[in-house]
Design a protein around this motif. Structure first.
Motif, PDB file in Angstrom:
ATOM      1  N   VAL A 198      68.079  70.328  62.423  1.00  0.00           N
ATOM      2  CA  VAL A 198      68.936  69.190  62.078  1.00  0.00           C
ATOM      3  C   VAL A 198      70.336  69.719  61.795  1.00  0.00           C
ATOM      4  O   VAL A 198      70.535  70.511  60.862  1.00  0.00           O
ATOM      5  N   THR A 199      71.307  69.304  62.610  1.00  0.00           N
ATOM      6  CA  THR A 199      72.683  69.796  62.472  1.00  0.00           C
ATOM      7  C   THR A 199      73.593  68.799  61.777  1.00  0.00           C
ATOM      8  O   THR A 199      74.773  69.084  61.569  1.00  0.00           O
ATOM      9  N   THR A 200      73.084  67.623  61.422  1.00  0.00           N
ATOM     10  CA  THR A 200      73.925  66.620  60.775  1.00  0.00           C
ATOM     11  C   THR A 200      74.275  67.073  59.361  1.00  0.00           C
ATOM     12  O   THR A 200      73.383  67.409  58.572  1.00  0.00           O
ATOM     13  N   ARG A 215      75.553  58.398  51.607  1.00  0.00           N
ATOM     14  CA  ARG A 215      74.350  57.954  52.294  1.00  0.00           C
ATOM     15  C   ARG A 215      73.168  58.082  51.338  1.00  0.00           C
ATOM     16  O   ARG A 215      72.985  59.104  50.699  1.00  0.00           O
TER      17      ARG A 215
END
Length: 273
Positions: free
Chosen positions: A53-55, A63
């Motif tokens: 996961v690169t987010t 968020r």
């Protein structure tokens, strides 16, 4: 060369070994591969970094995680703040009992770890004794300095643990607790040189903790009794006030008949005239 049948020490904790018949070489290869795979998840250059996961993780509450509501709870800043819970007062006796219960817990926690400084002083004393017979005066001086430091630390821990009990009110601490805690302080300064004698001291610590636990239970019963008494008095006094108000509302006005009789007499006088 025959394949190894035992793992080198340090790969697994002491006392734990693979099942009989395990291929030791394959076990080591699998262990190394698993460790390398795990390390890659922390390597920013690896494709498996952070599970792929690169987010970037949003900061400052931008968020809300799905487990906490997700997009449905995006407007969390507009939610009202939960009011602080104000503890109901139960009087000075209740506060004193709660404070005593807390201090007993602190004393029990301090006594439960006294075995470590006492054991450290014992180990250094044994090593110092061996150094006297095996080496020269230089090593003897070094060991003696370390031993004195360990004993000073041990005595400080003993004093700190027992001072809590000795400073408490006798109404909150039983004589048995005071005696066992005093034994903890006195016997903890003994010049232990064998594990058997040290094992006897562990029993002294256990008896002290048991005595403190018994006093805590007594305090807990007292705390519950005080709370119950206060709540009962509040429930009983509330209807009494309401009944008084009702009686006041239903009480007849004694002046009303007198006024009525005065008006009737006045009307009769006017008619006779």
């Amino acid at each position: 060369m025959a394949p190894p049948t035992r793992l080198p020490r340090g790969i697994l904790p002491d006392g734990i070994s693979p099942p009989p018949g395990t291929d030791i070489m394959q076990f080591c290869r699998d262990l190394a591969e698993s460790g390398a795979t795990f390390a890659e998840t922390f390597d920013r250059k690896s494709e498996t970094f952070h599970g792929g996961v690169t987010t970037p993780v949003p900061l400052n509450g931008a968020r809300v995680p799905d487990t906490m509501g997700g997009e449905a709870a995006a407007d969390w800043r507009a939610l009202p703040e939960a009011p602080l819970a104000i503890e109901e007062p139960f009087g000075p006796d209740y506060d004193s009992a709660v404070a005593a219960h807390t201090r007993l817990g602190q004393a029990k926690k301090a006594i439960s770890v006294l075995n470590k400084p006492v054991e450290m002083a014992m180990r250094l004393r044994v090593q110092y004794k061996e150094a006297i017979t095996a080496t020269g005066t230089e090593d003897r001086t070094a060991w003696e300095s370390r031993l004195k430091g360990a004993e000073a630390e041990r005595d400080g821990c003993l004093d700190a643990a027992t001072a809590i009990i000795m400073a408490m009110d006798k109404a909150d601490v039983s004589d048995r607790t005071r005696e066992t805690v005093q034994a903890v302080s006195e016997e903890g300064r003994f010049r232990f040189e064998d594990k058997e004698r040290f094992g006897d001291y562990m029993l002294v610590l256990q008896r002290a903790n048991q005595a403190i636990f018994a006093d805590q239970n007594k305090l807990l019963q007292r705390i519950k009794a005080i709370k119950k008494g206060v709540k009962t008095s509040q429930v009983v006094s509330a209807p009494a006030v309401k009944e008084g108000d009702a009686a006041h509302e239903k009480a007849p006005d004694a002046s009303a008949p007198a006024v009525k009789e005065g008006e009737e007499a006045k009307e009769k006088t006017s008619a006779a005239a």
